[in-house]
Write a protein that holds these residues in place. Structure first.
Motif, mmCIF file in Angstrom:
data_model
loop_
_atom_site.group_PDB
_atom_site.id
_atom_site.type_symbol
_atom_site.label_atom_id
_atom_site.label_comp_id
_atom_site.label_asym_id
_atom_site.label_seq_id
_atom_site.Cartn_x
_atom_site.Cartn_y
_atom_site.Cartn_z
ATOM 1 N N GLY A 235 37.348 47.374 48.363
ATOM 2 C CA GLY A 235 36.077 47.107 47.917
ATOM 3 C C GLY A 235 36.116 47.241 46.492
ATOM 4 N N ASP A 236 36.959 48.192 45.795
ATOM 5 C CA ASP A 236 36.948 48.393 44.611
ATOM 6 C C ASP A 236 37.396 47.224 43.704
ATOM 7 O OD1 ASP A 236 36.076 50.902 44.518
ATOM 8 O OD2 ASP A 236 37.661 52.037 43.918
ATOM 9 N N ARG A 237 38.352 46.600 44.101
ATOM 10 C CA ARG A 237 38.947 45.187 43.666
ATOM 11 C C ARG A 237 37.863 44.296 43.883
ATOM 12 N NH1 ARG A 237 39.966 39.631 45.879
ATOM 13 N NH2 ARG A 237 41.585 38.816 44.614
ATOM 14 N N ALA A 238 37.207 44.126 44.704
ATOM 15 C CA ALA A 238 35.909 43.109 44.784
ATOM 16 C C ALA A 238 34.639 43.241 43.781
ATOM 17 C CB ALA A 238 35.309 43.231 46.375
ATOM 18 N N GLU A 239 34.535 45.012 43.695
ATOM 19 C CA GLU A 239 33.689 45.262 42.721
ATOM 20 C C GLU A 239 34.257 45.062 41.241
ATOM 21 O OE1 GLU A 239 30.547 47.167 40.516
ATOM 22 O OE2 GLU A 239 30.619 46.116 42.381
ATOM 23 N N GLY A 240 35.381 45.159 41.047
ATOM 24 C CA GLY A 240 35.790 44.942 39.722
ATOM 25 C C GLY A 240 35.647 43.487 39.313
ATOM 26 N N VAL A 241 36.012 42.754 40.089
ATOM 27 C CA VAL A 241 35.876 41.062 39.792
ATOM 28 C C VAL A 241 34.379 40.739 39.648
ATOM 29 C CG1 VAL A 241 36.207 38.818 40.716
ATOM 30 C CG2 VAL A 241 38.084 40.747 41.225
ATOM 31 N N SER A 242 33.610 41.288 40.559
ATOM 32 C CA SER A 242 32.083 41.000 40.464
ATOM 33 C C SER A 242 31.545 41.452 39.087
ATOM 34 C CB SER A 242 31.192 41.650 41.556
ATOM 35 O OG SER A 242 31.693 41.137 42.866
ATOM 36 N N ALA A 243 31.843 42.727 38.742
ATOM 37 C CA ALA A 243 31.440 43.237 37.542
ATOM 38 C C ALA A 243 31.961 42.344 36.264
ATOM 39 C CB ALA A 243 31.801 44.668 37.667
ATOM 40 N N PHE A 244 33.059 41.911 36.375
ATOM 41 C CA PHE A 244 33.595 41.306 35.212
ATOM 42 C C PHE A 244 32.884 39.844 35.086
ATOM 43 C CE2 PHE A 244 36.503 38.022 33.630
ATOM 44 C CZ PHE A 244 36.686 38.178 32.309
ATOM 45 N N LYS A 245 32.572 39.169 36.193
ATOM 46 C CA LYS A 245 31.953 38.058 36.267
ATOM 47 C C LYS A 245 30.523 38.232 35.801
ATOM 48 C CE LYS A 245 34.561 35.675 39.688
ATOM 49 N NZ LYS A 245 34.488 35.018 40.949
ATOM 50 N N GLU A 246 29.904 39.309 35.947
ATOM 51 C CA GLU A 246 28.315 39.634 35.935
ATOM 52 C C GLU A 246 28.382 40.329 34.500
ATOM 53 O OE1 GLU A 246 27.206 42.008 39.094
ATOM 54 O OE2 GLU A 246 27.662 40.257 40.757
ATOM 55 N N LYS A 247 29.307 40.597 33.817
ATOM 56 C CA LYS A 247 29.273 41.080 32.544
ATOM 57 C C LYS A 247 28.699 42.370 32.444
ATOM 58 C CE LYS A 247 29.736 36.995 29.791
ATOM 59 N NZ LYS A 247 30.135 36.326 30.981
ATOM 60 N N LYS A 249 29.310 47.025 33.824
ATOM 61 C CA LYS A 249 30.348 48.048 33.994
ATOM 62 C C LYS A 249 30.549 48.191 35.577
ATOM 63 C CE LYS A 249 29.752 50.832 30.125
ATOM 64 N NZ LYS A 249 29.551 52.231 29.478
ATOM 65 N N PRO A 250 31.686 48.223 36.262
ATOM 66 C CA PRO A 250 31.709 48.298 37.361
ATOM 67 C C PRO A 250 31.426 49.734 38.238
ATOM 68 C CG PRO A 250 33.976 48.634 36.374
ATOM 69 C CD PRO A 250 33.103 48.149 35.439
ATOM 70 N N ASP A 251 31.128 49.907 39.380
ATOM 71 C CA ASP A 251 30.675 51.045 39.930
ATOM 72 C C ASP A 251 31.700 51.072 41.044
ATOM 73 O OD1 ASP A 251 29.340 53.209 41.017
ATOM 74 O OD2 ASP A 251 27.909 52.118 42.010
ATOM 75 N N PHE A 252 32.756 51.856 40.836
ATOM 76 C CA PHE A 252 33.746 51.834 41.842
ATOM 77 C C PHE A 252 33.397 52.910 42.770
ATOM 78 C CE2 PHE A 252 36.531 50.335 38.463
ATOM 79 C CZ PHE A 252 36.844 48.983 38.845
ATOM 80 N N SER A 253 33.719 52.701 44.159
ATOM 81 C CA SER A 253 33.126 53.718 45.130
ATOM 82 C C SER A 253 34.375 54.281 45.601
ATOM 83 C CB SER A 253 32.463 52.987 46.305
ATOM 84 O OG SER A 253 33.285 51.834 46.835
ATOM 85 N N GLY A 254 35.595 53.719 45.602
ATOM 86 C CA GLY A 254 36.699 54.135 46.193
ATOM 87 C C GLY A 254 37.275 53.758 47.557
ATOM 88 N N ASP A 255 36.467 52.689 47.825
ATOM 89 C CA ASP A 255 36.461 52.079 49.247
ATOM 90 C C ASP A 255 37.748 51.022 49.121
ATOM 91 O OD1 ASP A 255 34.681 53.540 50.277
ATOM 92 O OD2 ASP A 255 33.213 51.929 49.960
#
Length: 255
Positions: A235-247, A249-255
């Motif tokens: 899930g962190d990888r998906a969050e990282g990509v989404s945050a980058f696209k949406e400009k 900061k990522p909110d990593f959950s550790g999932d």
């Protein structure tokens, strides 16, 4: 005209070396075509197995075509011919798809080195293996004195490289270099390929990476591929990509 053919039938692909008048000896063009076949296969998610064969009855592959390297300068020979061929062989060896080499006749020099890149080898009873490079004043350059040593005992490789002895199919089978000796090696290979169809392609891919990493087949790349696959499913990888696209900061959950 292509001398390396890639044919796909359902979930099985077949690569054929087609230079029979020269015993399927490899040219610069054939090496490039082999690399292109590898690139196509890596982009073909429905392929479950790859079978490598040689055209004609006299040889699987007699090695490298001497007319392709005989007139090269020492620098070009080492830098271009040897290094480029080694790189392309490595690419075939590291295909994520299971590979089977069908040695229906002789595999000499670069032909044996190419067969050694496959995951499994099937030989005809009268086929032989050899490293005859010293007879033309060179040494194996595409894995004969390196990768082959992971698959055959050192004294056997020395027999071939130093004394010119040929390895018979029965002896290769006894040492585990080939999976089977068959009167119909191509049919045996296709039957083996069918077993790959119901298996999980991702599980087989990861198993191949693990085995290669364990025996030293580009260990660093295999370890990173395994790690990349692991992190890619989080899930962190998906969050990282989404945050980058949406400009943001990522909110990593550790999932």
């Amino acid at each position: 005209m292509s001398a390396v053919h890639l044919n796909i039938d359902g979930s099985t692909a077949r690569i054929t070396l087609d230079n029979p008048t020269k015993l399927n000896a490899l040219t610069v063009e054939m090496l490039a075509q082999l690399e292109q076949a590898c690139a196509t296969l890596e982009r073909s998610p429905n392929i479950r197995a790859v079978i490598l064969t040689g055209a004609g009855e006299r040889a699987f592959c007699a090695g490298a075509d001497i007319t392709g390297w005989g007139d090269l300068t020492p620098t070009d020979f080492a830098r271009n011919w040897v290094r480029e061929g080694h790189r392309i062989y490595d690419r075939f060896a590291r295909l994520s798809i299971p590979t089977i080499a069908v040695i229906h006749a002789h595999a000499f020099g670069g032909g044996l080195e190419l067969a050694a890149c496959a995951d499994v080898r099937i030989m005809a009873p009268d086929a032989t293996l050899a490293l005859p490079e010293a007879q033309v004043g060179i040494v194996p350059g595409w894995g004969g004195n390196t990768r082959l040593l992971r698959l055959l005992p050192e004294p056997v490789v020395k027999e071939m490289a130093l004394f010119g002895r040929r390895l018979t199919a029965d002896r290769a089978l006894a040492m585990g270099f080939v999976a089977d000796v068959s009167d119909t090696p191509l049919a045996t290979a296709f039957a083996m390929a069918k077993h790959a169809t119901p298996a999980s392609p991702r599980a087989r891919e990861v198993a191949k990476y693990q085995i290669h990493a364990s025996v030293g087949e580009d260990r660093s790349a295999m370890i990173e591929a395994l790690g990349g696959g692991m992190i890619g499913a989080t899930g962190d990888r998906a969050e990282g990509v989404s945050a980058f696209k949406e400009k943001r900061k990522p909110d990593f959950s550790g999932d």
